[in-house]
Design a protein around this motif. Sequence first.
Motif, PDB file in Angstrom:
ATOM      1  N   TRP A  37       8.497   4.548   6.305  1.00  0.00           N
ATOM      2  CA  TRP A  37       7.034   4.438   6.376  1.00  0.00           C
ATOM      3  C   TRP A  37       6.426   5.816   6.571  1.00  0.00           C
ATOM      4  O   TRP A  37       7.023   6.685   7.194  1.00  0.00           O
ATOM      5  CB  TRP A  37       6.639   3.539   7.550  1.00  0.00           C
ATOM      6  CG  TRP A  37       7.222   2.172   7.470  1.00  0.00           C
ATOM      7  CD1 TRP A  37       8.500   1.797   7.802  1.00  0.00           C
ATOM      8  CD2 TRP A  37       6.575   0.994   7.000  1.00  0.00           C
ATOM      9  NE1 TRP A  37       8.675   0.462   7.576  1.00  0.00           N
ATOM     10  CE2 TRP A  37       7.509  -0.061   7.086  1.00  0.00           C
ATOM     11  CE3 TRP A  37       5.287   0.727   6.528  1.00  0.00           C
ATOM     12  CZ2 TRP A  37       7.198  -1.362   6.703  1.00  0.00           C
ATOM     13  CZ3 TRP A  37       4.985  -0.573   6.157  1.00  0.00           C
ATOM     14  CH2 TRP A  37       5.932  -1.591   6.243  1.00  0.00           C
TER      15      TRP A  37
ATOM     16  N   ASP B  98       0.867  -1.175   0.000  1.00  0.00           N
ATOM     17  CA  ASP B  98       0.000   0.000   0.000  1.00  0.00           C
ATOM     18  C   ASP B  98       0.899   1.217   0.000  1.00  0.00           C
ATOM     19  O   ASP B  98       2.118   1.104  -0.059  1.00  0.00           O
ATOM     20  CB  ASP B  98      -0.950   0.021   1.208  1.00  0.00           C
ATOM     21  CG  ASP B  98      -0.205  -0.139   2.525  1.00  0.00           C
ATOM     22  OD1 ASP B  98       0.765   0.609   2.755  1.00  0.00           O
ATOM     23  OD2 ASP B  98      -0.585  -1.011   3.323  1.00  0.00           O
TER      24      ASP B  98
ATOM     25  N   GLN C  65       1.191   3.661  12.068  1.00  0.00           N
ATOM     26  CA  GLN C  65      -0.013   2.907  11.742  1.00  0.00           C
ATOM     27  C   GLN C  65       0.144   2.164  10.419  1.00  0.00           C
ATOM     28  O   GLN C  65      -0.333   1.034  10.267  1.00  0.00           O
ATOM     29  CB  GLN C  65      -1.232   3.828  11.685  1.00  0.00           C
ATOM     30  CG  GLN C  65      -2.551   3.093  11.493  1.00  0.00           C
ATOM     31  CD  GLN C  65      -2.816   2.094  12.611  1.00  0.00           C
ATOM     32  OE1 GLN C  65      -2.781   2.452  13.792  1.00  0.00           O
ATOM     33  NE2 GLN C  65      -3.079   0.833  12.260  1.00  0.00           N
ATOM     34  N   ALA C  66       0.823   2.788   9.451  1.00  0.00           N
ATOM     35  CA  ALA C  66       1.065   2.117   8.179  1.00  0.00           C
ATOM     36  C   ALA C  66       1.877   0.841   8.390  1.00  0.00           C
ATOM     37  O   ALA C  66       1.593  -0.200   7.781  1.00  0.00           O
ATOM     38  CB  ALA C  66       1.794   3.050   7.218  1.00  0.00           C
TER      39      ALA C  66
ATOM     40  N   GLN D 258       1.998  -0.950  11.198  1.00  0.00           N
ATOM     41  CA  GLN D 258       1.152  -1.918  11.896  1.00  0.00           C
ATOM     42  C   GLN D 258       0.163  -2.581  10.945  1.00  0.00           C
ATOM     43  O   GLN D 258      -0.124  -3.786  11.059  1.00  0.00           O
ATOM     44  CB  GLN D 258       0.429  -1.242  13.062  1.00  0.00           C
ATOM     45  CG  GLN D 258       1.342  -0.730  14.161  1.00  0.00           C
ATOM     46  CD  GLN D 258       2.153  -1.832  14.825  1.00  0.00           C
ATOM     47  OE1 GLN D 258       1.737  -2.996  14.866  1.00  0.00           O
ATOM     48  NE2 GLN D 258       3.322  -1.474  15.351  1.00  0.00           N
ATOM     49  N   ASP D 259      -0.365  -1.814  10.000  1.00  0.00           N
ATOM     50  CA  ASP D 259      -1.289  -2.387   9.010  1.00  0.00           C
ATOM     51  C   ASP D 259      -0.569  -3.425   8.148  1.00  0.00           C
ATOM     52  O   ASP D 259      -1.110  -4.505   7.861  1.00  0.00           O
ATOM     53  CB  ASP D 259      -1.868  -1.285   8.124  1.00  0.00           C
ATOM     54  CG  ASP D 259      -2.840  -0.389   8.865  1.00  0.00           C
ATOM     55  OD1 ASP D 259      -3.283  -0.768   9.969  1.00  0.00           O
ATOM     56  OD2 ASP D 259      -3.143   0.699   8.341  1.00  0.00           O
TER      57      ASP D 259
ATOM     58  N   ALA E 227       0.062  -6.646  10.112  1.00  0.00           N
ATOM     59  CA  ALA E 227      -1.126  -7.474  10.293  1.00  0.00           C
ATOM     60  C   ALA E 227      -1.570  -8.159   8.999  1.00  0.00           C
ATOM     61  O   ALA E 227      -2.054  -9.296   9.024  1.00  0.00           O
ATOM     62  CB  ALA E 227      -2.263  -6.616  10.845  1.00  0.00           C
ATOM     63  N   ARG E 228      -1.370  -7.506   7.861  1.00  0.00           N
ATOM     64  CA  ARG E 228      -1.972  -7.986   6.614  1.00  0.00           C
ATOM     65  C   ARG E 228      -0.998  -8.678   5.659  1.00  0.00           C
ATOM     66  O   ARG E 228      -1.415  -9.537   4.876  1.00  0.00           O
ATOM     67  CB  ARG E 228      -2.638  -6.824   5.890  1.00  0.00           C
ATOM     68  CG  ARG E 228      -3.811  -6.199   6.638  1.00  0.00           C
ATOM     69  CD  ARG E 228      -4.207  -4.871   6.013  1.00  0.00           C
ATOM     70  NE  ARG E 228      -4.411  -4.984   4.579  1.00  0.00           N
ATOM     71  CZ  ARG E 228      -4.294  -3.967   3.729  1.00  0.00           C
ATOM     72  NH1 ARG E 228      -3.940  -2.762   4.174  1.00  0.00           N
ATOM     73  NH2 ARG E 228      -4.499  -4.147   2.443  1.00  0.00           N
ATOM     74  N   HIS E 229       0.269  -8.291   5.679  1.00  0.00           N
ATOM     75  CA  HIS E 229       1.169  -8.735   4.616  1.00  0.00           C
ATOM     76  C   HIS E 229       2.451  -9.416   5.085  1.00  0.00           C
ATOM     77  O   HIS E 229       3.043 -10.170   4.319  1.00  0.00           O
ATOM     78  CB  HIS E 229       1.576  -7.537   3.751  1.00  0.00           C
ATOM     79  CG  HIS E 229       0.440  -6.817   3.119  1.00  0.00           C
ATOM     80  ND1 HIS E 229      -0.332  -7.374   2.116  1.00  0.00           N
ATOM     81  CD2 HIS E 229      -0.072  -5.586   3.350  1.00  0.00           C
ATOM     82  CE1 HIS E 229      -1.256  -6.506   1.751  1.00  0.00           C
ATOM     83  NE2 HIS E 229      -1.131  -5.416   2.485  1.00  0.00           N
TER      84      HIS E 229
END
Length: 240
Positions: free
Chosen positions: A77, A54, A81-82, A84-85, A88-90
Amino acid sequence: MTVHARLDCDARPDLTRTDVGVVKAGTWRVGTPERQRAAVDAIRKTWQSRAWPDSGILSYTVYTGEDGDTLFHYSQWRSEQAFQDFFARHRGDRNGEIDAAVPGIERVEVNSYELYRAKEADKDDPRVPGSIVVVDVMFDGPDADRQRDWVDGVFEALATDPNPHPGGISGHFHISVDGTRVLNYAEWESAEAHIEALAAPGDGIGADTPQWRKVQNYPGVVGGGVKRYTPALSLSPGVS
């Protein structure tokens, strides 16, 4: 329009960009030079086979340690928060593919930093750094003012050094978000130039001056280290 990982030709991030909210710096231990090369290749293949996660991750750079064991990771980054996202996702599936190619990687630590001050390379300096020297300084407790004061002292010492070694190109001083560390990402012409500078009279880099002695004997510094790395791989988003 799909965004994929772009391989940057000189294997270095843009350290001057102003949109970086947080830097993540961490180390992997892989064991041998052969495994270092295999891990770098696995990272490249894994990241280039997927869409860029992202817009929150701006760059991801990997360096091989002179010790034949470690990899140093430096990523930029937009925000915590970017990161942490992404975590969690990638992160899981990417690390899983890398681990399948190179089993037994030890992920030592990841620390969060903000860039505080930089001594940039001269604009007319054509040199491409052959060695990245990572200087890690640890304090006995969190204190943001102390972090900045130590870095400011280094800049005073650099400015008053009567004979700075010409092999140094730039230095980028990061302060940890938790207030306990400073990381200097220093670009050098070569590992040999840095070794030569360390061998000069004095305690480490720098002449035997009051300003350098103040840095070297700063109260509350309890640890750290100096390690040399070679740029190996740098990825950033590209449109295809």
